[in-house]
Design an enzyme around this catalytic site. Structure first.
Site, PDB file in Angstrom:
ATOM      1  N   GLY A  37     -17.997  -1.930 -17.467  1.00 36.13           N
ATOM      2  CA  GLY A  37     -17.349  -2.939 -17.952  1.00 36.13           C
ATOM      3  C   GLY A  37     -16.088  -2.410 -18.596  1.00 36.13           C
ATOM      4  N   SER A  38     -15.493  -2.962 -19.623  1.00 35.32           N
ATOM      5  CA  SER A  38     -14.311  -2.568 -20.078  1.00 35.32           C
ATOM      6  C   SER A  38     -14.484  -1.414 -21.033  1.00 35.32           C
ATOM      7  CB  SER A  38     -13.470  -3.683 -20.521  1.00 35.32           C
ATOM      8  OG  SER A  38     -14.312  -4.151 -21.797  1.00 35.32           O
ATOM      9  N   SER A  39     -13.483  -0.511 -21.557  1.00 38.54           N
ATOM     10  CA  SER A  39     -13.357   0.422 -22.237  1.00 38.54           C
ATOM     11  C   SER A  39     -13.751  -0.127 -23.613  1.00 38.54           C
ATOM     12  CB  SER A  39     -12.137   1.170 -22.127  1.00 38.54           C
ATOM     13  OG  SER A  39     -12.068   1.956 -20.933  1.00 38.54           O
ATOM     14  N   THR A  73     -15.250  -2.731 -24.674  1.00 31.57           N
ATOM     15  CA  THR A  73     -16.875  -3.235 -24.892  1.00 31.57           C
ATOM     16  C   THR A  73     -17.592  -1.644 -24.981  1.00 31.57           C
ATOM     17  OG1 THR A  73     -16.445  -5.018 -23.620  1.00 31.57           O
ATOM     18  CG2 THR A  73     -18.886  -4.524 -24.174  1.00 31.57           C
ATOM     19  N   GLY A  74     -17.387  -1.047 -23.775  1.00 30.90           N
ATOM     20  CA  GLY A  74     -18.062   0.436 -23.952  1.00 30.90           C
ATOM     21  C   GLY A  74     -18.159   1.160 -25.135  1.00 30.90           C
ATOM     22  N   GLU A  87     -19.577   3.292 -17.837  1.00 36.25           N
ATOM     23  CA  GLU A  87     -18.643   3.385 -16.714  1.00 36.25           C
ATOM     24  C   GLU A  87     -17.471   2.199 -16.893  1.00 36.25           C
ATOM     25  OE1 GLU A  87     -19.838   5.724 -14.842  1.00 36.25           O
ATOM     26  OE2 GLU A  87     -21.914   5.489 -15.443  1.00 36.25           O
TER      27      GLU A  87
HETATM   28  N1  LIG Z   1     -15.872   2.524 -14.136  1.00 37.38           N
HETATM   29  C1  LIG Z   1     -16.443   1.638 -13.440  1.00 37.38           C
HETATM   30  O1  LIG Z   1     -17.326   1.846 -12.830  1.00 37.38           O
HETATM   31  C2  LIG Z   1     -15.910   0.240 -13.449  1.00 37.38           C
HETATM   32  C3  LIG Z   1     -15.550  -0.360 -14.643  1.00 37.38           C
HETATM   33  N2  LIG Z   1     -14.904  -1.627 -14.493  1.00 37.38           N
HETATM   34  C4  LIG Z   1     -14.078  -2.274 -15.697  1.00 37.38           C
HETATM   35  O2  LIG Z   1     -14.634  -3.361 -16.365  1.00 37.38           O
HETATM   36  C5  LIG Z   1     -13.770  -4.057 -16.725  1.00 37.38           C
HETATM   37  C6  LIG Z   1     -13.699  -5.509 -16.118  1.00 37.38           C
HETATM   38  O3  LIG Z   1     -15.181  -6.100 -16.459  1.00 37.38           O
HETATM   39  P1  LIG Z   1     -15.503  -7.270 -17.472  1.00 37.38           P
HETATM   40  O4  LIG Z   1     -16.587  -7.881 -17.030  1.00 37.38           O
HETATM   41  O5  LIG Z   1     -14.105  -7.830 -17.914  1.00 37.38           O
HETATM   42  O6  LIG Z   1     -15.764  -6.250 -18.707  1.00 37.38           O
HETATM   43  P2  LIG Z   1     -16.164  -6.545 -19.951  1.00 37.38           P
HETATM   44  O7  LIG Z   1     -16.465  -5.449 -20.987  1.00 37.38           O
HETATM   45  O8  LIG Z   1     -15.831  -7.807 -20.577  1.00 37.38           O
HETATM   46  O9  LIG Z   1     -17.841  -7.117 -19.773  1.00 37.38           O
HETATM   47  C7  LIG Z   1     -18.999  -6.031 -19.384  1.00 37.38           C
HETATM   48  C8  LIG Z   1     -20.230  -6.533 -19.993  1.00 37.38           C
HETATM   49  O10 LIG Z   1     -20.559  -6.399 -21.143  1.00 37.38           O
HETATM   50  C9  LIG Z   1     -20.762  -7.695 -21.807  1.00 37.38           C
HETATM   51  N3  LIG Z   1     -20.167  -7.493 -23.014  1.00 37.38           N
HETATM   52  C10 LIG Z   1     -18.972  -8.170 -23.571  1.00 37.38           C
HETATM   53  N4  LIG Z   1     -18.945  -7.653 -24.792  1.00 37.38           N
HETATM   54  C11 LIG Z   1     -20.039  -7.244 -25.468  1.00 37.38           C
HETATM   55  C12 LIG Z   1     -20.597  -6.893 -26.497  1.00 37.38           C
HETATM   56  N5  LIG Z   1     -19.946  -6.772 -27.618  1.00 37.38           N
HETATM   57  N6  LIG Z   1     -21.926  -6.233 -26.698  1.00 37.38           N
HETATM   58  C13 LIG Z   1     -22.631  -6.360 -25.552  1.00 37.38           C
HETATM   59  N7  LIG Z   1     -22.199  -6.676 -24.228  1.00 37.38           N
HETATM   60  C14 LIG Z   1     -20.870  -7.233 -24.141  1.00 37.38           C
HETATM   61  C15 LIG Z   1     -20.221  -8.709 -20.988  1.00 37.38           C
HETATM   62  O11 LIG Z   1     -20.968  -9.916 -21.175  1.00 37.38           O
HETATM   63  C16 LIG Z   1     -20.418  -8.106 -19.376  1.00 37.38           C
HETATM   64  O12 LIG Z   1     -21.699  -7.967 -19.007  1.00 37.38           O
HETATM   65  C17 LIG Z   1     -12.330  -3.623 -16.427  1.00 37.38           C
HETATM   66  O13 LIG Z   1     -11.713  -2.934 -17.409  1.00 37.38           O
HETATM   67  C18 LIG Z   1     -12.756  -2.529 -15.362  1.00 37.38           C
HETATM   68  O14 LIG Z   1     -11.940  -1.420 -15.420  1.00 37.38           O
HETATM   69  C19 LIG Z   1     -15.363  -2.557 -13.627  1.00 37.38           C
HETATM   70  C20 LIG Z   1     -15.944  -1.841 -12.306  1.00 37.38           C
HETATM   71  C21 LIG Z   1     -16.264  -0.520 -12.402  1.00 37.38           C
END
Ligand SMILES: NC(=O)C1=CN([C@@H]2O[C@H](COP(=O)(O)OP(=O)(O)OC[C@H]3O[C@@H](n4cnc5c(N)ncnc54)[C@H](O)[C@@H]3O)[C@@H](O)[C@H]2O)C=CC1
Ligand SMILES: O=C(O)CCC(=O)N[C@@H](CCC(=O)O)C(=O)O
Length: 486
Positions: free
Chosen positions: A221-223, A225-226, A244
């Site tokens: 997911g996003s940096s 949240t990560g 990731e």
């Molecule tokens: N490096 C990699 O392999 C990849 C990275 N990404 C990155 O992911 C992002 C897009 O995906 P999104 O779904 O918008 O990411 P996101 O960070 O918004 O969500 C990812 C997951 O985390 C969960 N989440 C959100 N906030 C949370 C919290 N505070 N505590 C625990 N879980 C939480 C979400 O519900 C979701 O399941 C982009 O930044 C993209 O670059 C996407 C695909 C591959």
């Protein structure tokens, strides 16, 4: 609707109701409710109870069960692809590649597990020193919206293969694809509790990530949240965390023979999935040359020809809508703020008729801007920077806190050697797009893109830990005794 899958049973979730919709036209795809913290805790307990039985199986026995899932994914490939297109908006040609990647992951993961986590023994005295790998226990998996099938699957498959049990929370934007994957796992006959599904947004995510019953968390997911998760896992060396995350990836065009090939590679890098891939090029770095001015003209001529639209349209579009109208709004706002910093719009990202989430591709020249913000713009906006020479291009490419992918277009091997050695990224390509990574290689980044636990082929490494044993079947006094113990 029963949307929790816990201990082999579908049950109703009792948190806030939510839906997912076709990003193009708002048609409802899925409706359900978020899993509550109590339901998340039940899912973790179910995974814990299932762990010993699953861990006691041999790798070959677990692989056999995963092969049953593989066969079901093959059987439902077209249906999975269509669901991905409906829920994410990506064109069908692209969704099909995601569905294919999902079943290809099984064979690759079995090979990776055997190769990276295979048993090794060396003689040691009357016995032997043996290295084997063991599962961590119960792991949580978070998925992103942009690859709702393939990327969580890239954590789930190696995790199960290694002997872990799983609680999966898909992105709240793609619950239907997450549910479909679990229905196939259920149909494959996995024992109850080995895989569990909870649904919901941040609140459910927080409940899962903070559950003390987890031994590990695998996140894509996003940096932003990560980073939160990394802070939360600070001071917890007992838990494994694989992150990731996002990117702000550079594509350097330096030297080429075929201008059309350079343009094609750029389109594939910047605009595939409407720019919503972590590996999409966000920055186009051009070294000063006449050829590169010709390249830019050709690129600008290509942008209006990119077909965008709904996945059902014929001929098929290259780009679908963004995941939502709000996501499109964010890209337009990012373009506006880059313009305010002095960016010169060469081709504007614009809303297209038919959907508030549909954007066309854009290119903005940031060379003379007062500032070049180091942000991931998750959409079809490419930022151009002219630099005087190749060394300046490498310096510009590395001007980011992220470090996911980087690509160079050049005819010269020595250019690539230098670019490869000096680029700070987990994926470094030559005359290939920044996108389209191989499952047979590590996939991850450094800096704000990852925490040195790459996925894909190397997921095996974070799914299991090595255990050293010195073993001897029969107990005996050593032939040569230690002085003082004769
Ligand atoms: N490096 C990699 O392999 C990849 C990275 N990404 C990155 O992911 C992002 C897009 O995906 P999104 O779904 O918008 O990411 P996101 O960070 O918004 O969500 C990812 C997951 O985390 C969960 N989440 C959100 N906030 C949370 C919290 N505070 N505590 C625990 N879980 C939480 C979400 O519900 C979701 O399941 C982009 O930044 C993209 O670059 C996407 C695909 C591959
Ligand atoms: O995980 C794998 O098997 C390989 C990695 C992969 O498929 N990456 C894709 C998409 C990732 C993203 O950008 O969201 C790619 O490199 O295009």
């Amino acid at each position: 609707m029963n949307t929790n899958f816990i201990n082999g049973k579908w049950t109703a979730a009792s948190g806030s109701p939510f839906t997912s919709t076709d990003p193009y036209n708002g048609a409802e795809i899925w409706s359900g409710a978020a899993s509550t913290p109590a339901e998340v805790a039940t899912a973790v307990e179910a995974a814990r109870a299932a762990f010993p039985g699953w861990a006691l199986l041999t790798l070959a026995e677990r692989a056999e069960r995963l092969r049953a899932f593989e066969a079901l994914v093959v059987q439902h490939e077209a249906q999975i692809a269509e669901l991905i297109s409906r829920e994410v908006g990506k064109p069908l040609w692209e969704a099909k590649t995601e569905a294919t990647a999902m079943h290809k992951k099984i064979g690759v993961s079995i090979q990776a597990m055997e190769e990276r986590c295979g048993e090794r023994a060396t003689p040691m005295g009357a016995g032997q020193s043996v290295t084997r790998f063991k599962p961590h226990g119960v792991v949580g998996v978070f998925g992103p919206f942009n690859f709702p099938a393939h990327l969580p699957n890239g954590h789930i498959v190696p995790a199960l293969l290694a002997g872990n049990t799983v609680v999966f929370k898909p992105s709240e934007l793609t619950p239907a694809v997450g549910q479909k994957a679990i229905e196939l796992w259920e149909a494959s006959g996995l024992p109850a509790g080995v895989i569990n599904l909870v649904q919901g947004a941040r609140e459910t995510g927080v409940a899962l990530a903070s559950n003390q019953g987890l031994d590990g968390l695998f996140f894509t997911g996003s940096s932003q949240t990560g980073k939160l998760l990394h802070e939360q896992f600070g001071g917890r060396p007992d838990k494994v965390l694989a992150l990731e995350m996002g990117g702000n990836n550079p594509l350097v065009i330096h030297d080429f023979e075929d201008v059309d090939a350079a343009v094609y590679l750029t389109l594939q890098s910047a605009y595939v999935t409407a720019g919503q891939r972590c590996v999409c090029a966000g920055r186009l770095i051009l070294t000063e040359s006449e050829a590169n001015h010709r390249f830019l003209e050709a690129l600008l001529a290509a942008l209006p020809k990119i077909r965008v639209g709904h996945y059902t349209e014929q001929p098929e579009p290259f780009m679908g809508p963004l995941i939502s109208a709000q996501a499109a709004e964010k890209v337009l706002a990012a373009q506006e703020s880059l313009q305010k910093l002095g960016g010169k719009t060469l081709y504007p990202v614009e809303r297209k008729p038919g959907s508030a989430a549909l954007l066309g591709p854009g290119l903005i020249d940031m060379t003379d801007a007062t500032e070049r913000p180091d942000d991931e713009v998750f959409g079809p906006l490419l930022q151009l920077v002219w630099v005087k020479d190749f060394d300046a291009a490498i310096e510009e490419a590395n001007r980011t806190a992220y470090g996911l992918s980087a690509s160079l277009v050049s005819r010269q091997q020595e250019d690539y050697d230098k670019f490869y050695k000096l680029s700070r990224a987990g994926v470094v390509n030559w005359n290939q797009p920044t996108t389209g990574a191989a499952s047979t290689a590590p996939f991850g980044g450094v800096g704000m893109s990852g925490n040195h636990n790459p996925s894909a082929y190397f997921a095996a490494d974070y799914c299991a830990y090595p255990v050293a044993s010195i073993e001897q079947a029969t107990l005996q006094v050593p032939a040569v005794k230690t002085p003082g113990l004769e």
